[in-house]
Scaffold this motif. Structure first.
Motif, PDB file in Angstrom:
ATOM      1  N   ARG A  30       1.710   6.667 -11.586  1.00 48.04           N
ATOM      2  CA  ARG A  30       0.482   6.225 -10.920  1.00 48.04           C
ATOM      3  C   ARG A  30      -0.683   6.159 -11.907  1.00 48.04           C
ATOM      4  N   LYS A  38      -2.111   0.236  -6.666  1.00 45.49           N
ATOM      5  CA  LYS A  38      -2.460  -0.199  -5.307  1.00 45.49           C
ATOM      6  C   LYS A  38      -1.648  -1.410  -4.861  1.00 45.49           C
ATOM      7  N   THR A  41       3.389  -0.736  -1.972  1.00 39.38           N
ATOM      8  CA  THR A  41       3.249  -0.321  -0.578  1.00 39.38           C
ATOM      9  C   THR A  41       3.721   1.118  -0.378  1.00 39.38           C
ATOM     10  N   GLN A  42       3.460   1.635   0.808  1.00 41.14           N
ATOM     11  CA  GLN A  42       3.968   2.959   1.165  1.00 41.14           C
ATOM     12  C   GLN A  42       5.496   2.962   1.132  1.00 41.14           C
ATOM     13  N   TYR A  45       6.574   3.300  -2.389  1.00 40.72           N
ATOM     14  CA  TYR A  45       6.399   4.689  -2.797  1.00 40.72           C
ATOM     15  C   TYR A  45       7.549   5.560  -2.292  1.00 40.72           C
ATOM     16  N   GLU A  46       7.921   5.394  -1.030  1.00 35.51           N
ATOM     17  CA  GLU A  46       9.006   6.186  -0.442  1.00 35.51           C
ATOM     18  C   GLU A  46      10.334   5.904  -1.136  1.00 35.51           C
TER      19      GLU A  46
END
Length: 109
Positions: A30, A38, A41-42, A45-46
């Protein structure tokens, strides 16, 4: 309060260690990406969190410590996310995802 077995404590400790190591790795990624983080997406990330966590379980600690998460190229990061998604939706088996993820991460050593 229920009694907790040594096995239960060991499992919890293992999960905590994995979580700390995965979060530290993702934090390095990051910070390296800066504002470009940014763009992910979430779900990305998962998926990344999943595959890095699985690799952490699979490889020995010496190899893990040698991985330079700050050197991951954009294509490698996208490939890791893709592998994580495939592993999560079981479109590839976990062992294959872990082997491919390990290869990508170990290229940074």
């Amino acid at each position: 309060m229920p009694e907790v077995s040594k096995t239960g404590i060991g499992r919890r400790f293992f999960k905590l260690q994995r979580g700390k190591n995965v979060e530290a790795a993702i934090d390095k990624i990051r910070k390296t990406l800066g504002p470009d983080w940014k763009l992910y997406t979430q779900g990305d990330y998962e998926a990344l969190k999943h595959i890095i966590g699985e690799v952490w379980i699979y490889i020995d600690r010496e190899k893990w410590e040698a991985i330079s998460f700050t050197k991951l190229a954009g294509g490698d990061l996208r490939e890791l996310i893709h592998l994580g998604r495939q592993a999560l939706d079981r479109s590839i088996d976990a062992h294959t995802a872990i082997e491919k993820g390990s290869e990508i991460l170990l290229r940074t050593t």
